[in-house]
Design a protein around this motif. Structure first.
Motif, PDB file in Angstrom:
ATOM      1  N   ILE A 143       0.848  -1.190   0.000  1.00  0.00           N
ATOM      2  CA  ILE A 143       0.000   0.000   0.000  1.00  0.00           C
ATOM      3  C   ILE A 143       0.882   1.238   0.000  1.00  0.00           C
ATOM      4  O   ILE A 143       1.748   1.413   0.864  1.00  0.00           O
ATOM      5  N   LEU A 144       0.657   2.102  -0.982  1.00  0.00           N
ATOM      6  CA  LEU A 144       1.478   3.296  -1.156  1.00  0.00           C
ATOM      7  C   LEU A 144       0.863   4.515  -0.485  1.00  0.00           C
ATOM      8  O   LEU A 144       1.573   5.309   0.148  1.00  0.00           O
ATOM      9  N   GLN A 145      -0.443   4.657  -0.647  1.00  0.00           N
ATOM     10  CA  GLN A 145      -1.093   5.861  -0.127  1.00  0.00           C
ATOM     11  C   GLN A 145      -2.553   5.566   0.205  1.00  0.00           C
ATOM     12  O   GLN A 145      -3.227   4.804  -0.492  1.00  0.00           O
ATOM     13  N   ILE A 146      -3.025   6.163   1.284  1.00  0.00           N
ATOM     14  CA  ILE A 146      -4.424   6.052   1.699  1.00  0.00           C
ATOM     15  C   ILE A 146      -4.947   7.458   1.970  1.00  0.00           C
ATOM     16  O   ILE A 146      -4.259   8.267   2.606  1.00  0.00           O
ATOM     17  N   ASN A 147      -6.157   7.719   1.503  1.00  0.00           N
ATOM     18  CA  ASN A 147      -6.796   9.002   1.780  1.00  0.00           C
ATOM     19  C   ASN A 147      -8.166   8.744   2.394  1.00  0.00           C
ATOM     20  O   ASN A 147      -8.973   7.999   1.844  1.00  0.00           O
ATOM     21  N   VAL A 148      -8.417   9.352   3.555  1.00  0.00           N
ATOM     22  CA  VAL A 148      -9.703   9.234   4.231  1.00  0.00           C
ATOM     23  C   VAL A 148     -10.345  10.619   4.262  1.00  0.00           C
ATOM     24  O   VAL A 148      -9.726  11.590   4.704  1.00  0.00           O
ATOM     25  N   ASN A 149     -11.582  10.705   3.780  1.00  0.00           N
ATOM     26  CA  ASN A 149     -12.352  11.949   3.837  1.00  0.00           C
ATOM     27  C   ASN A 149     -13.641  11.731   4.618  1.00  0.00           C
ATOM     28  O   ASN A 149     -14.431  10.835   4.275  1.00  0.00           O
ATOM     29  N   CYS A 150     -13.841  12.505   5.672  1.00  0.00           N
ATOM     30  CA  CYS A 150     -15.062  12.434   6.481  1.00  0.00           C
ATOM     31  C   CYS A 150     -15.657  13.838   6.520  1.00  0.00           C
ATOM     32  O   CYS A 150     -15.181  14.677   7.295  1.00  0.00           O
ATOM     33  N   ASP A 213     -14.061  21.732  14.738  1.00  0.00           N
ATOM     34  CA  ASP A 213     -15.057  21.152  13.829  1.00  0.00           C
ATOM     35  C   ASP A 213     -14.413  20.681  12.527  1.00  0.00           C
ATOM     36  O   ASP A 213     -15.078  20.070  11.693  1.00  0.00           O
ATOM     37  N   SER A 214     -13.099  20.934  12.367  1.00  0.00           N
ATOM     38  CA  SER A 214     -12.390  20.532  11.153  1.00  0.00           C
ATOM     39  C   SER A 214     -10.945  20.203  11.495  1.00  0.00           C
ATOM     40  O   SER A 214     -10.335  20.865  12.350  1.00  0.00           O
ATOM     41  N   ALA A 215     -10.394  19.187  10.819  1.00  0.00           N
ATOM     42  CA  ALA A 215      -9.011  18.794  11.071  1.00  0.00           C
ATOM     43  C   ALA A 215      -8.455  18.034   9.884  1.00  0.00           C
ATOM     44  O   ALA A 215      -9.202  17.432   9.103  1.00  0.00           O
ATOM     45  N   ALA A 216      -7.132  18.065   9.745  1.00  0.00           N
ATOM     46  CA  ALA A 216      -6.442  17.308   8.700  1.00  0.00           C
ATOM     47  C   ALA A 216      -5.148  16.757   9.283  1.00  0.00           C
ATOM     48  O   ALA A 216      -4.461  17.436  10.063  1.00  0.00           O
ATOM     49  N   PHE A 217      -4.818  15.509   8.886  1.00  0.00           N
ATOM     50  CA  PHE A 217      -3.668  14.821   9.473  1.00  0.00           C
ATOM     51  C   PHE A 217      -2.865  14.107   8.387  1.00  0.00           C
ATOM     52  O   PHE A 217      -3.423  13.650   7.388  1.00  0.00           O
ATOM     53  N   ILE A 218      -1.566  13.991   8.627  1.00  0.00           N
ATOM     54  CA  ILE A 218      -0.682  13.146   7.823  1.00  0.00           C
ATOM     55  C   ILE A 218      -0.152  12.048   8.726  1.00  0.00           C
ATOM     56  O   ILE A 218       0.378  12.316   9.813  1.00  0.00           O
ATOM     57  N   GLY A 225       3.873   3.712   3.939  1.00  0.00           N
ATOM     58  CA  GLY A 225       2.819   4.287   3.104  1.00  0.00           C
ATOM     59  C   GLY A 225       2.324   5.609   3.690  1.00  0.00           C
ATOM     60  O   GLY A 225       2.322   5.810   4.907  1.00  0.00           O
ATOM     61  N   ILE A 226       1.897   6.512   2.825  1.00  0.00           N
ATOM     62  CA  ILE A 226       1.444   7.838   3.242  1.00  0.00           C
ATOM     63  C   ILE A 226      -0.071   7.813   3.442  1.00  0.00           C
ATOM     64  O   ILE A 226      -0.812   7.272   2.614  1.00  0.00           O
ATOM     65  N   ILE A 227      -0.524   8.412   4.542  1.00  0.00           N
ATOM     66  CA  ILE A 227      -1.954   8.497   4.838  1.00  0.00           C
ATOM     67  C   ILE A 227      -2.336   9.945   5.063  1.00  0.00           C
ATOM     68  O   ILE A 227      -1.669  10.670   5.804  1.00  0.00           O
ATOM     69  N   SER A 228      -3.412  10.378   4.421  1.00  0.00           N
ATOM     70  CA  SER A 228      -4.019  11.676   4.741  1.00  0.00           C
ATOM     71  C   SER A 228      -5.424  11.417   5.273  1.00  0.00           C
ATOM     72  O   SER A 228      -6.156  10.589   4.734  1.00  0.00           O
ATOM     73  N   PHE A 229      -5.763  12.114   6.347  1.00  0.00           N
ATOM     74  CA  PHE A 229      -7.050  11.918   7.022  1.00  0.00           C
ATOM     75  C   PHE A 229      -7.659  13.294   7.215  1.00  0.00           C
ATOM     76  O   PHE A 229      -7.124  14.135   7.931  1.00  0.00           O
ATOM     77  N   ASN A 230      -8.802  13.534   6.553  1.00  0.00           N
ATOM     78  CA  ASN A 230      -9.461  14.842   6.576  1.00  0.00           C
ATOM     79  C   ASN A 230     -10.852  14.698   7.166  1.00  0.00           C
ATOM     80  O   ASN A 230     -11.622  13.837   6.738  1.00  0.00           O
ATOM     81  N   ALA A 231     -11.180  15.543   8.141  1.00  0.00           N
ATOM     82  CA  ALA A 231     -12.454  15.398   8.849  1.00  0.00           C
ATOM     83  C   ALA A 231     -13.071  16.759   9.114  1.00  0.00           C
ATOM     84  O   ALA A 231     -12.372  17.706   9.481  1.00  0.00           O
ATOM     85  N   SER A 232     -14.400  16.848   8.939  1.00  0.00           N
ATOM     86  CA  SER A 232     -15.093  18.096   9.235  1.00  0.00           C
ATOM     87  C   SER A 232     -16.574  17.830   9.456  1.00  0.00           C
ATOM     88  O   SER A 232     -17.162  16.935   8.844  1.00  0.00           O
ATOM     89  N   THR A 233     -17.166  18.627  10.349  1.00  0.00           N
ATOM     90  CA  THR A 233     -18.618  18.619  10.530  1.00  0.00           C
ATOM     91  C   THR A 233     -19.237  19.875   9.921  1.00  0.00           C
ATOM     92  O   THR A 233     -20.338  20.276  10.295  1.00  0.00           O
ATOM     93  N   CYS A 234     -18.535  20.478   8.959  1.00  0.00           N
ATOM     94  CA  CYS A 234     -18.980  21.733   8.339  1.00  0.00           C
ATOM     95  C   CYS A 234     -19.578  21.542   6.951  1.00  0.00           C
ATOM     96  O   CYS A 234     -19.789  22.543   6.241  1.00  0.00           O
ATOM     97  N   GLU A 241     -19.754  13.127   2.606  1.00  0.00           N
ATOM     98  CA  GLU A 241     -18.885  12.029   2.175  1.00  0.00           C
ATOM     99  C   GLU A 241     -18.259  11.328   3.368  1.00  0.00           C
ATOM    100  O   GLU A 241     -17.913  11.947   4.371  1.00  0.00           O
ATOM    101  N   GLY A 242     -18.108  10.017   3.218  1.00  0.00           N
ATOM    102  CA  GLY A 242     -17.293   9.227   4.129  1.00  0.00           C
ATOM    103  C   GLY A 242     -16.559   8.213   3.273  1.00  0.00           C
ATOM    104  O   GLY A 242     -17.143   7.192   2.895  1.00  0.00           O
ATOM    105  N   SER A 243     -15.325   8.468   2.948  1.00  0.00           N
ATOM    106  CA  SER A 243     -14.644   7.638   1.951  1.00  0.00           C
ATOM    107  C   SER A 243     -13.238   7.270   2.387  1.00  0.00           C
ATOM    108  O   SER A 243     -12.623   7.945   3.229  1.00  0.00           O
ATOM    109  N   LEU A 244     -12.730   6.191   1.784  1.00  0.00           N
ATOM    110  CA  LEU A 244     -11.354   5.753   1.995  1.00  0.00           C
ATOM    111  C   LEU A 244     -10.820   5.241   0.664  1.00  0.00           C
ATOM    112  O   LEU A 244     -11.390   4.315   0.079  1.00  0.00           O
ATOM    113  N   SER A 245      -9.758   5.869   0.186  1.00  0.00           N
ATOM    114  CA  SER A 245      -9.142   5.480  -1.092  1.00  0.00           C
ATOM    115  C   SER A 245      -7.760   4.902  -0.845  1.00  0.00           C
ATOM    116  O   SER A 245      -7.018   5.384   0.017  1.00  0.00           O
TER     117      SER A 245
END
Length: 335
Positions: A143-150, A213-218, A225-234, A241-245
């Motif tokens: 696994i090279l990269q994962i992106n999570v969007n909430c 109410d919003s945050a982003a993480f590496i 592998g690189i992971i980005s995790f983005n979350a917001s209640t805005c 969206e609630g996704s994982l690529s």
């Protein structure tokens, strides 16, 4: 074997537990500090109502499993009380709002010889299970990269509907209350990881909540592998969206939809996945929506595990690891 269950916390999620427990086991009692809530649920399922946990414990000596559906900050004391009384525990997410609390719960479970089952029902989502099988079979390779969007919506009315939501010491923050399932699925699929950096802000809920109410993480997997995790209640007006690529050596795949309920993209070497698009199975909470509703599978897993036919889908040790991950994410924001 037919197990006797009791529920503490008769709100939206307690009602969902009652629905499935009444079909799969034997619901003998419910408890809530608001008598009208306990009375209503008890009448619906023809069981006893209690108004505090001590009375519940005293009145249900033969109970096998206590389902803890109370606010986040009460998970630790209610779980430990149930364990000391000799009951297995189903604990709603998050397991607790600190790793210290989780460790105390695990110590109480070890002392009592009873089990803690942590509710992480999104692990059962068909798209999540499909990707888990791909990873277990090494069909994706490295696994090279994962992106999570909430990206969800929680308005002022949501926080004003209770006396604990929006208060850090009782709620914990969006990673605990809204998005702990996404952190859990990331952990379930990618394993232990390191948090590198994070940033958070309270854009739209200032004066409503005392946390972000919003945050982003590496983050980084154990295999770099690189992971980005983005979350917001805005998200404007409604959940978005609630996704994982995943990008990997031998393919790419995206679990999408609002609640990780669809396969939006799949291009994997020598693998053809069937179309997965699960509709109308998210949790409905009146004026807002939550994650996928797989609680019947959670309750069945508890019964199967106690009968020796299965293992816990999410045990206490994994519940602790997810809380530790969330804590590390919050620490990275302060750094």
């Amino acid at each position: 074997m037919s197990y006797q269950f009791a529920i503490i916390g008769c709100g939206h999620i307690g009602k969902r537990h009652a629905e499935h427990i009444s079909r799969l086991g034997n619901l003998v009692a419910v408890c809530d500090t608001i008598p009208a809530k306990a009375d209503e649920l008890a009448a619906q399922y023809n069981c006893r109502a209690y108004y505090d946990i001590d009375a519940l414990i005293a009145g249900t000596e033969n109970m096998d499993v206590l389902s803890v559906c109370t606010p986040n900050y009460l998970h630790e004391p209610h779980t430990i009380t149930g364990l000391k009384a000799g009951h297995h525990i189903i604990c709603e997410k998050p397991m607790a709002i600190s790793s210290e609390s989780c460790r105390k719960m695990i110590a109480a479970a070890d002392l009592s010889g009873k089990k803690i089952f942590v509710v992480k029902q999104n692990r059962y989502n068909p798209p999540v299970q499909a990707v888990k099988r791909l990873i277990n079979n090494n069909a994706l390779g490295k696994i090279l990269q994962i992106n999570v969007n909430c990206f969800w919506n929680r308005d002022a009315g949501y926080y004003q509907s209770s006396d604990w939501k929006g208060i850090r010491t009782k709620d914990g923050g969006i990673l605990f209350t809204q998005f702990s399932h996404f952190a859990d699925v990331l952990f379930y699929l990618a394993g232990p990881m390191k948090v590198l950096s994070g940033v958070s802000n309270n854009f739209m809920h200032d004066g409503i909540t005392d946390f972000e109410d919003s945050a982003a993480f590496i983050l980084q997997t154990a295999q770099s592998g690189i992971i980005s995790f983005n979350a917001s209640t805005c998200a404007y007006g409604k959940n978005m969206e609630g996704s994982l690529s995943i990008l990997a050596e031998k393919g790419s795949i995206k679990i999408g939809g609002q609640y990780m309920n669809t396969i939006d993209h799949s291009n994997i070497k020598d693998v053809q996945l069937p179309e997965i698009n699960i509709q109308q199975q998210n949790n409905q909470y009146g004026h807002y929506e939550g994650s996928m509703s797989n609680h019947h599978l959670v309750i069945q897993n508890v019964i199967d595990t106690l009968d020796g036919r299965s293992e816990a889908m999410t045990n206490a040790a994994e519940g602790l690891q997810v809380v530790e991950l969330i804590e590390a994410m919050y620490v990275s924001c302060k750094l």
